[in-house]
Design a protein around this motif. Structure first.
Motif, PDB file in Angstrom:
ATOM      1  N   ASP A  78       1.123  -1.241   0.155  1.00  0.00           N
ATOM      2  CA  ASP A  78      -0.127   0.189   0.529  1.00  0.00           C
ATOM      3  C   ASP A  78       1.035   1.528  -0.175  1.00  0.00           C
ATOM      4  OD1 ASP A  78      -1.683   1.846   0.881  1.00  0.00           O
ATOM      5  OD2 ASP A  78      -2.828   0.823   1.947  1.00  0.00           O
ATOM      6  N   ASP A  79       0.845   2.080  -1.506  1.00  0.00           N
ATOM      7  CA  ASP A  79       1.704   3.534  -1.050  1.00  0.00           C
ATOM      8  C   ASP A  79       0.391   4.624  -1.189  1.00  0.00           C
ATOM      9  OD1 ASP A  79       0.371   3.617  -3.734  1.00  0.00           O
ATOM     10  OD2 ASP A  79       1.834   3.926  -4.786  1.00  0.00           O
ATOM     11  N   SER A  80      -0.598   4.150   0.137  1.00  0.00           N
ATOM     12  CA  SER A  80      -1.541   5.234   0.307  1.00  0.00           C
ATOM     13  C   SER A  80      -2.633   6.122  -1.051  1.00  0.00           C
ATOM     14  CB  SER A  80      -0.051   6.650   0.636  1.00  0.00           C
ATOM     15  OG  SER A  80      -0.478   7.423   0.236  1.00  0.00           O
ATOM     16  N   THR A  81      -1.727   5.435  -2.481  1.00  0.00           N
ATOM     17  CA  THR A  81      -2.740   5.684  -3.547  1.00  0.00           C
ATOM     18  C   THR A  81      -3.815   4.568  -3.481  1.00  0.00           C
ATOM     19  OG1 THR A  81      -0.918   5.222  -5.713  1.00  0.00           O
ATOM     20  CG2 THR A  81      -1.019   7.610  -4.373  1.00  0.00           C
ATOM     21  N   VAL A  83      -3.754  -0.589  -3.000  1.00  0.00           N
ATOM     22  CA  VAL A  83      -2.899  -1.864  -3.334  1.00  0.00           C
ATOM     23  C   VAL A  83      -2.277  -2.764  -3.802  1.00  0.00           C
ATOM     24  CG1 VAL A  83      -2.562  -3.021  -0.740  1.00  0.00           C
ATOM     25  CG2 VAL A  83      -4.326  -1.158  -0.508  1.00  0.00           C
ATOM     26  N   MET A 172       8.240  10.337  -2.063  1.00  0.00           N
ATOM     27  CA  MET A 172       6.563  11.139  -1.808  1.00  0.00           C
ATOM     28  C   MET A 172       7.278  12.531  -2.574  1.00  0.00           C
ATOM     29  SD  MET A 172       4.196  10.442   1.594  1.00  0.00           S
ATOM     30  CE  MET A 172       2.875  11.532   1.046  1.00  0.00           C
TER      31      MET A 172
ATOM     32  N   ALA B   6      -4.601   2.780   2.220  1.00  0.00           N
ATOM     33  CA  ALA B   6      -5.445   3.671   3.069  1.00  0.00           C
ATOM     34  C   ALA B   6      -4.210   5.449   2.765  1.00  0.00           C
ATOM     35  CB  ALA B   6      -4.412   3.407   4.753  1.00  0.00           C
ATOM     36  N   VAL B   7      -5.461   5.914   2.879  1.00  0.00           N
ATOM     37  CA  VAL B   7      -5.250   7.469   1.941  1.00  0.00           C
ATOM     38  C   VAL B   7      -4.226   8.186   2.825  1.00  0.00           C
ATOM     39  CG1 VAL B   7      -5.675   9.493   1.034  1.00  0.00           C
ATOM     40  CG2 VAL B   7      -6.490   7.141   0.466  1.00  0.00           C
ATOM     41  N   PHE B   8      -3.246   9.826   2.951  1.00  0.00           N
ATOM     42  CA  PHE B   8      -3.031   9.974   3.845  1.00  0.00           C
ATOM     43  C   PHE B   8      -3.884  11.519   4.726  1.00  0.00           C
ATOM     44  CE2 PHE B   8       1.771   9.463   4.391  1.00  0.00           C
ATOM     45  CZ  PHE B   8       2.141   9.402   5.609  1.00  0.00           C
ATOM     46  N   ARG B  26      -4.481   7.069   6.711  1.00  0.00           N
ATOM     47  CA  ARG B  26      -2.888   7.302   7.320  1.00  0.00           C
ATOM     48  C   ARG B  26      -2.659   7.894   8.045  1.00  0.00           C
ATOM     49  NH1 ARG B  26       1.305   4.324   4.103  1.00  0.00           N
ATOM     50  NH2 ARG B  26      -0.283   3.489   2.824  1.00  0.00           N
ATOM     51  N   VAL B 109       2.881  15.325   1.718  1.00  0.00           N
ATOM     52  CA  VAL B 109       1.064  14.579   1.485  1.00  0.00           C
ATOM     53  C   VAL B 109       1.214  15.758   0.607  1.00  0.00           C
ATOM     54  CG1 VAL B 109      -0.649  14.622   2.628  1.00  0.00           C
ATOM     55  CG2 VAL B 109       1.526  13.320   3.668  1.00  0.00           C
TER      56      VAL B 109
END
Lengths: 369, 126
Positions: A78-81, A83, A172, B6-8, B26, B109
């Motif tokens: 999961d890279d926050s955008t 999975v 990032m 999981a979005v920041f 997150r 972010v």
């Protein structure tokens, strides 16, 4: 066939994919984009991010899913955008090696023990490939779609030790820049002057290769010894389509001459350049009169080289080993043509050796037979 | 099955309308309190001279050794209770990242959000 032509036309022909640097790199894309990329219609397993064809990616993210199988692990990264599933094979050789090493610990315990060091190395390797949920994982690998799910088959994966998130933060910050500078910029096939005027950007390289082939065949077949560009220009006419020939009625030879597009002359120029670089042809003298000698058929050149070798191999210095290529090159330049390049000399030497007139004694030495 | 991405989100966005019930997120904050008997931790952070608190449910990540006062990142699902409107993050991952440059993390972010906003905006206009 016409139905899906629209999509297929958006794709670059697969022959040209290698020209895009993104194709041979591990693309650092957001997982969201990896999941949404469209698959190529020409070759399955190749995906397109905008105009860039690619099949290998590089991702960094938190492990949020983990499943162990007999010979591989499945990690959800999961890279926050997004999975994505990563298939990470277990290294059996490593396992065997590790097993073979355990048990015989060095009893003395002092000095440099290579087995001990190897054991430590393997242990470090094992630790970096055993990943738990919540760890940061870096994966490089190729993409595939199985059961309608996109996944990465890892060629390299390791746990990233990132206690203060510096790796994640720098990545990032880096990725938007990478996208702006590279992935979001459309890929243009490098085009030359000539192809710019034609509709298909790929055609010029293709035509050029054909032109070189046609000319080589012609020179060989007719045993041409020397020629001028206008002697062979007509050979290339079939390669360049003239839009007017079909519709208009026959034209006089004179006016045809003047309508020959500059494309043909351009093509001929490029073709001759390639033949010169390959050493197939050379110009004996640089003058207004553009005469090209065909290297293999130039009897005077062949004789001159044989003479040089015959004479110089008598000299004690060269008697045993023969003459070095560069020595022959400088002699033939003095004697025959200042304009002969190394490639052309290589062509002649190879030709003479095939005819058993000379023989090579090493990579770069020749002697007379 | 893979969980959702999981979005920041910044801690001050957690209680806002932006973040819906059940969303995977997150965020980060300093561990100020840990109540093992309730499986609950509180992480705090400051933004524009206001202190924000985020409650974290730790049932999935126990046992763990809490370091009170250290920076943590949490990754999990939002649980909003009906009655008092209290928001809890049910943690799947709860990592100590003490020493993290919070300002730089915020910048990263924001850069990422800006990039997606620009790109998606571009695609929308065409």
């Amino acid at each position: 066939m016409d139905g899906n032509q629209g999509d297929a036309e958006d794709e670059l022909p697969s022959l040209l994919w290698g020209l895009d640097p993104v194709f041979s790199a591990y693309a650092q894309l957001y997982i969201k984009d990896i999941l949404q990329m469209r698959e190529s219609q020409q070759v399955p397993g190749i995906y397109f991010y905008k105009t860039h064809p690619l099949f290998q990616v590089d991702v960094l993210g938190t492990v949020v899913y983990r499943k162990e199988r007999d010979d591989f692990y499945c990690y959800g990264v999961d890279d926050s955008t997004g999975v994505i599933n990563c298939l990470c094979w277990k290294d059996e050789n490593l396992q065997d090696l590790r097993d073979s090493l355990t048990g015989d610990k060095d009893p003395t315990g002092d000095g440099f023990n290579i087995e001990e060091q190897l054991r430590k190395l393997l242990e470090a390797q094992r630790i970096s490939t055993v990943v738990e949920i919540g760890d940061l994982l870096r994966v490089r690998g190729s993409l595939k779609t199985s059961r309608e799910q996109r996944e990465i088959t890892a060629s390299l994966f390791y746990k990233v030790n990132d206690p203060v998130m510096s790796m994640q933060i720098s990545r990032m910050l880096e990725m938007p820049q990478l996208y702006r500078d590279c992935y979001d910029k459309p890929f243009h096939v490098p085009s030359t002057e000539l192809s710019a005027s034609s509709t298909d950007p790929s055609s010029f390289q293709c035509i050029l290769a054909q032109a070189v082939y046609i000319l080589k065949e012609f020179l060989k077949e007719k045993e041409v010894t020397r020629f001028r560009p206008y002697d062979v220009e007509y050979l290339l006419h079939p390669l360049i389509q003239q839009p007017s020939t079909d519709t208009s009625e026959e034209q006089e030879p004179g006016s045809l001459q003047s309508t020959v597009p500059s494309q043909i002359r351009n093509l001929l120029k490029e073709t001759l350049k390639i033949l010169q670089v390959e050493g197939e042809i050379f110009r004996k003298v640089l003058s207004q009169d553009e005469v090209y000698n065909v290297t293999e058929h130039d009897k005077d050149l062949l004789a001159a080289i044989c003479d040089i070798l015959r004479e110089d191999c008598k000299v004690e210095k060269y008697a045993e080993k023969g003459c070095h290529v560069l020595h022959i090159l400088s002699s033939v330049r003095q004697r025959y043509s200042r304009n002969l390049n190394k490639e052309a000399l290589d062509v002649v030497l190879k030709f003479l050796e095939c005819n058993s007139e000379i023989i090579s004694t090493s990579d770069a030495h020749y002697t007379i037979l | 099955m893979l969980p959702a991405a999981a979005v920041f989100h910044f801690p001050w966005e957690i209680s806002s309308e932006l973040v819906t019930d059940g969303a995977s997120i997150r965020t980060f904050g300093r561990l100020s309190k840990y109540l093992p008997e309730e499986s609950k931790a509180i992480i705090t952070s400051h933004h524009a001279s206001v202190e924000y608190q985020v409650a974290v449910k730790t049932t999935f990540v126990e046992p763990f050794a809490p370091i009170i006062g250290a920076q943590y990142t949490v990754l999990g699902e939002i649980e909003k209770s009906e009655g008092d409107g209290e928001v809890v993050v049910h943690a799947r991952v709860f990592n100590c990242v003490d020493g993290v440059d919070v300002a730089l993390l915020q910048k990263a972010v924001n850069e990422q959000r800006k990039f997606f906003r620009e790109r998606d905006g571009e695609a929308g206009t065409h």
